[in-house]
Write a protein that holds these residues in place. Structure first.
Motif, PDB file in Angstrom:
ATOM      1  N   ALA A 292       0.826  -0.884   0.116  1.00 21.24           N
ATOM      2  CA  ALA A 292       0.530  -0.547  -0.130  1.00 21.24           C
ATOM      3  C   ALA A 292       0.642   1.618   0.085  1.00 21.24           C
ATOM      4  CB  ALA A 292      -0.805   0.103   1.472  1.00 21.24           C
ATOM      5  N   ALA A 293       1.994   1.488   1.047  1.00 24.43           N
ATOM      6  CA  ALA A 293       2.985   2.878   0.928  1.00 24.43           C
ATOM      7  C   ALA A 293       2.915   2.415  -0.628  1.00 24.43           C
ATOM      8  CB  ALA A 293       4.124   2.037   1.944  1.00 24.43           C
ATOM      9  N   ALA A 294       3.953   1.748  -1.139  1.00 23.24           N
ATOM     10  CA  ALA A 294       5.216   2.480  -2.156  1.00 23.24           C
ATOM     11  C   ALA A 294       3.643   2.247  -3.355  1.00 23.24           C
ATOM     12  CB  ALA A 294       5.512   0.513  -2.918  1.00 23.24           C
ATOM     13  N   ARG A 295       2.196   1.691  -3.534  1.00 25.61           N
ATOM     14  CA  ARG A 295       1.577   2.749  -4.854  1.00 25.61           C
ATOM     15  C   ARG A 295       0.950   4.200  -3.950  1.00 25.61           C
ATOM     16  NH1 ARG A 295       1.400  -1.800  -8.917  1.00 25.61           N
ATOM     17  NH2 ARG A 295       2.077  -3.744  -7.177  1.00 25.61           N
ATOM     18  N   GLY A 296       1.142   4.612  -2.572  1.00 23.96           N
ATOM     19  CA  GLY A 296       0.300   5.577  -2.803  1.00 23.96           C
ATOM     20  C   GLY A 296      -0.985   5.062  -2.122  1.00 23.96           C
ATOM     21  N   ARG A 297      -1.310   4.174  -1.451  1.00 24.20           N
ATOM     22  CA  ARG A 297      -3.084   3.401  -1.265  1.00 24.20           C
ATOM     23  C   ARG A 297      -2.707   3.015   0.190  1.00 24.20           C
ATOM     24  NH1 ARG A 297      -3.009   5.456  -5.999  1.00 24.20           N
ATOM     25  NH2 ARG A 297      -4.200   4.422  -7.206  1.00 24.20           N
ATOM     26  N   SER A 298      -4.039   3.936   0.394  1.00 20.50           N
ATOM     27  CA  SER A 298      -4.526   3.232   2.116  1.00 20.50           C
ATOM     28  C   SER A 298      -5.079   2.526   2.523  1.00 20.50           C
ATOM     29  CB  SER A 298      -5.480   5.021   2.240  1.00 20.50           C
ATOM     30  OG  SER A 298      -4.937   6.211   1.647  1.00 20.50           O
ATOM     31  N   VAL A 299      -4.732   2.298   4.254  1.00 24.21           N
ATOM     32  CA  VAL A 299      -5.192   0.958   4.646  1.00 24.21           C
ATOM     33  C   VAL A 299      -5.121   1.615   5.900  1.00 24.21           C
ATOM     34  CG1 VAL A 299      -4.246  -0.996   5.980  1.00 24.21           C
ATOM     35  CG2 VAL A 299      -3.088  -0.481   4.073  1.00 24.21           C
ATOM     36  N   LEU A 300      -7.064   1.391   6.377  1.00 31.36           N
ATOM     37  CA  LEU A 300      -7.358   1.838   7.280  1.00 31.36           C
ATOM     38  C   LEU A 300      -7.455   0.539   8.766  1.00 31.36           C
ATOM     39  CD1 LEU A 300     -10.775   3.165   6.019  1.00 31.36           C
ATOM     40  CD2 LEU A 300      -8.949   4.431   7.140  1.00 31.36           C
ATOM     41  N   ILE A 301      -7.806   0.898   9.864  1.00 27.68           N
ATOM     42  CA  ILE A 301      -6.735  -0.417  10.420  1.00 27.68           C
ATOM     43  C   ILE A 301      -8.342  -0.839  11.542  1.00 27.68           C
ATOM     44  CG2 ILE A 301      -5.525  -1.257  12.073  1.00 27.68           C
ATOM     45  CD1 ILE A 301      -4.452  -1.563   9.791  1.00 27.68           C
ATOM     46  N   GLY A 302      -8.799  -1.477  11.671  1.00 29.22           N
ATOM     47  CA  GLY A 302     -10.594  -1.697  12.390  1.00 29.22           C
ATOM     48  C   GLY A 302      -9.633  -2.907  13.255  1.00 29.22           C
ATOM     49  N   GLY A 303     -10.573  -3.511  13.729  1.00 32.74           N
ATOM     50  CA  GLY A 303     -10.057  -4.889  15.133  1.00 32.74           C
ATOM     51  C   GLY A 303      -8.748  -4.476  15.476  1.00 32.74           C
ATOM     52  N   VAL A 304      -9.026  -3.967  15.942  1.00 34.90           N
ATOM     53  CA  VAL A 304      -7.098  -3.023  17.174  1.00 34.90           C
ATOM     54  C   VAL A 304      -7.249  -4.092  18.142  1.00 34.90           C
ATOM     55  CG1 VAL A 304      -6.299  -1.411  15.674  1.00 34.90           C
ATOM     56  CG2 VAL A 304      -8.080  -0.630  17.812  1.00 34.90           C
ATOM     57  N   PHE A 305      -8.063  -4.314  18.785  1.00 32.30           N
ATOM     58  CA  PHE A 305      -8.335  -5.536  20.167  1.00 32.30           C
ATOM     59  C   PHE A 305      -8.679  -7.025  20.058  1.00 32.30           C
ATOM     60  CE2 PHE A 305     -10.937  -0.673  21.547  1.00 32.30           C
ATOM     61  CZ  PHE A 305      -9.283  -0.407  22.027  1.00 32.30           C
ATOM     62  N   ASN A 306      -8.854  -6.375  18.414  1.00 31.89           N
ATOM     63  CA  ASN A 306      -8.479  -8.366  18.702  1.00 31.89           C
ATOM     64  C   ASN A 306      -9.874  -9.133  19.612  1.00 31.89           C
ATOM     65  OD1 ASN A 306      -5.264  -8.426  17.811  1.00 31.89           O
ATOM     66  ND2 ASN A 306      -6.382  -9.530  16.518  1.00 31.89           N
ATOM     67  N   SER A 307     -10.323  -8.487  19.008  1.00 27.11           N
ATOM     68  CA  SER A 307     -12.000  -9.382  19.749  1.00 27.11           C
ATOM     69  C   SER A 307     -12.662  -9.108  21.009  1.00 27.11           C
ATOM     70  CB  SER A 307     -12.401 -10.581  18.842  1.00 27.11           C
ATOM     71  OG  SER A 307     -12.378 -10.487  17.288  1.00 27.11           O
ATOM     72  N   GLY A 308     -12.204  -8.296  21.210  1.00 31.90           N
ATOM     73  CA  GLY A 308     -11.875  -7.774  23.060  1.00 31.90           C
ATOM     74  C   GLY A 308     -10.364  -8.090  23.889  1.00 31.90           C
ATOM     75  N   LEU A 309      -9.532  -9.061  22.913  1.00 32.97           N
ATOM     76  CA  LEU A 309      -8.983  -9.556  23.809  1.00 32.97           C
ATOM     77  C   LEU A 309      -7.792  -8.482  24.074  1.00 32.97           C
ATOM     78  CD1 LEU A 309      -7.756 -12.201  24.993  1.00 32.97           C
ATOM     79  CD2 LEU A 309      -6.406 -12.527  23.229  1.00 32.97           C
ATOM     80  N   LEU A 310      -7.083  -7.600  23.660  1.00 31.37           N
ATOM     81  CA  LEU A 310      -6.649  -6.642  24.102  1.00 31.37           C
ATOM     82  C   LEU A 310      -7.192  -5.231  25.024  1.00 31.37           C
ATOM     83  CD1 LEU A 310      -4.243  -5.989  21.281  1.00 31.37           C
ATOM     84  CD2 LEU A 310      -3.746  -7.199  23.425  1.00 31.37           C
ATOM     85  N   THR A 311      -8.291  -5.411  25.223  1.00 28.16           N
ATOM     86  CA  THR A 311      -9.331  -4.650  26.108  1.00 28.16           C
ATOM     87  C   THR A 311      -8.790  -5.338  28.374  1.00 28.16           C
ATOM     88  OG1 THR A 311     -11.491  -5.405  25.909  1.00 28.16           O
ATOM     89  CG2 THR A 311     -10.844  -3.762  24.162  1.00 28.16           C
ATOM     90  N   ALA A 312      -8.996  -6.289  28.102  1.00 28.61           N
ATOM     91  CA  ALA A 312      -8.977  -6.698  29.114  1.00 28.61           C
ATOM     92  C   ALA A 312      -8.711  -8.103  29.381  1.00 28.61           C
ATOM     93  CB  ALA A 312     -10.443  -6.323  30.345  1.00 28.61           C
TER      94      ALA A 312
END
Length: 340
Positions: A218-238
């Motif tokens: 994506a970086a090489a082609r000038g395209r964008s990435v949106l990141i979802g699931g940053v908590f991996n279904s909740g595991l990274l909250t608690a």
């Protein structure tokens, strides 16, 4: 809130976007009042990018989002929705049980419809027309191919060309793909002219799979990435026994890794969820992070965590402990680099 243009398009997104599966009754019911208040709280926080899909609550998410945005100037917000699943009405079986519920698919709604996979050109047009009707909008800003894992060739040969034509005609502003894996979206980046990838769960503190191929592509082609699931279904909250990872109970090695992440962040006085929110912004291809919420309190907590300072020493220790690869890019700690 800071904004970025998606890829080579003219579509602008805020660095934090609201994922609207929650207001579509993901896993549990949310009242109409709570759904509207959630979107209102996001708006008050400066969020102007909203992601939804027909899949979310069998259209409930789109209807509620549209109602919450009604009356606001159309040029002031960005809406993304998805194609690939058509909603087909169900009929009462006449046995007295009604239509049942949709909990098997993760949503606490009545099973008024069933989802039918369709990545044909006609399916794309029908899906977007129905989404516009549910949202009450005159256009879609971002249209994403939704989970074409088992339908890759039809998505490439039929759905993608249809989206490309709609973009050229100005019917949609940007096009892309949204998935929980990185290999197929990387192929889309190589072989098509998509503007954006919505990557869920594959570029987080627990899983950097997207770093191998997709993000550099994506970086090489000038395209964008949106990141979802940053908590991996909740595991990274608690992180704790029974916590979910990729929509299922986390296995022991993954849970132990999450607990080690927690130990490091706590040593630096940083909540784990704050580090998880900020982590993706270290990569230059990342245009924003998308998080879900089902209440105003959750929205406000997300903003609070996003704005917490993260010391460089925390990222250094995660690398030293082998919890992040040595060459993983990380966000700057200075306030001027705060994504919000």
């Amino acid at each position: 809130m800071r904004t970025t243009m998606l890829g080579g398009s003219a579509v602008q997104v805020t660095h934090l976007a609201l994922g609207c599966a929650g207001i579509g009754n993901l896993y549990q019911p949310v009242t109409e009042e709570a759904a509207l208040a959630t979107v209102e709280a996001a708006w008050d926080a400066g969020i102007r990018t909203f992601d939804t899909a027909p899949h979310y609550g069998l259209g409930l998410s789109e209807r509620r989002l549209g109602a919450a945005l009604r009356g606001r100037p159309r040029s002031t917000f960005t809406v993304s929705t998805k194609v690939g699943r058509l909603l087909v009405p169900n009929q009462d079986d006449g046995l007295g049980d009604g239509l049942g519920d949709d909990l098997a698919n993760g949503f606490a709604v009545s099973a008024t419809h069933r989802r039918v996979w369709d990545f044909s050109a006609d399916g794309v047009l029908r899906s977007l027309e129905a989404s516009l009707d549910r949202l009450g909008l005159d256009r879609i800003d971002v249209a994403l191919l939704h989970d074409p894992d088992g339908h890759a060739e039809q998505a490439f040969t039929e759905a993608y060309p249809a989206l490309e034509r709609l973009r050229a005609e100005g019917v949609v502003g940007a096009i892309g793909v949204g998935m929980n894996q990185s290999a197929l979206p990387a192929r889309f980046l190589r072989e098509t002219d998509i503007d954006v990838v919505l990557l869920a769960g594959r570029y987080t503190l627990l899983d950097q799979d997207g770093l191998a191929e997709l993000l550099p592509e994506a970086a090489a082609r000038g395209r964008s990435v949106l990141i979802g699931g940053v908590f991996n279904s909740g595991l990274l909250t608690a992180p704790s026994p029974g916590a979910t990872y990729d929509y299922a109970p986390a296995d022991r090695p993954v849970l132990e890794r999450a607990l080690r992440l927690l130990e490091v962040t706590e040593r630096h006085g940083v909540p784990l969820r704050a580090a998880a929110l900020r982590f993706p912004f270290g990569h230059r291809a990342v245009a924003g992070v998308l998080t879900g919420a089902r209440s105003p309190e959750e929205v406000r907590d997300t903003l609070e965590q996003l704005r917490r300072p993260i010391p460089d020493a925390l990222w250094d220790e995660l690398r030293a402990e082998g919890l992040l690869p040595p060459d993983t890019p990380v966000p700057a700690a200075t306030p001027s680099k705060d994504p919000s």
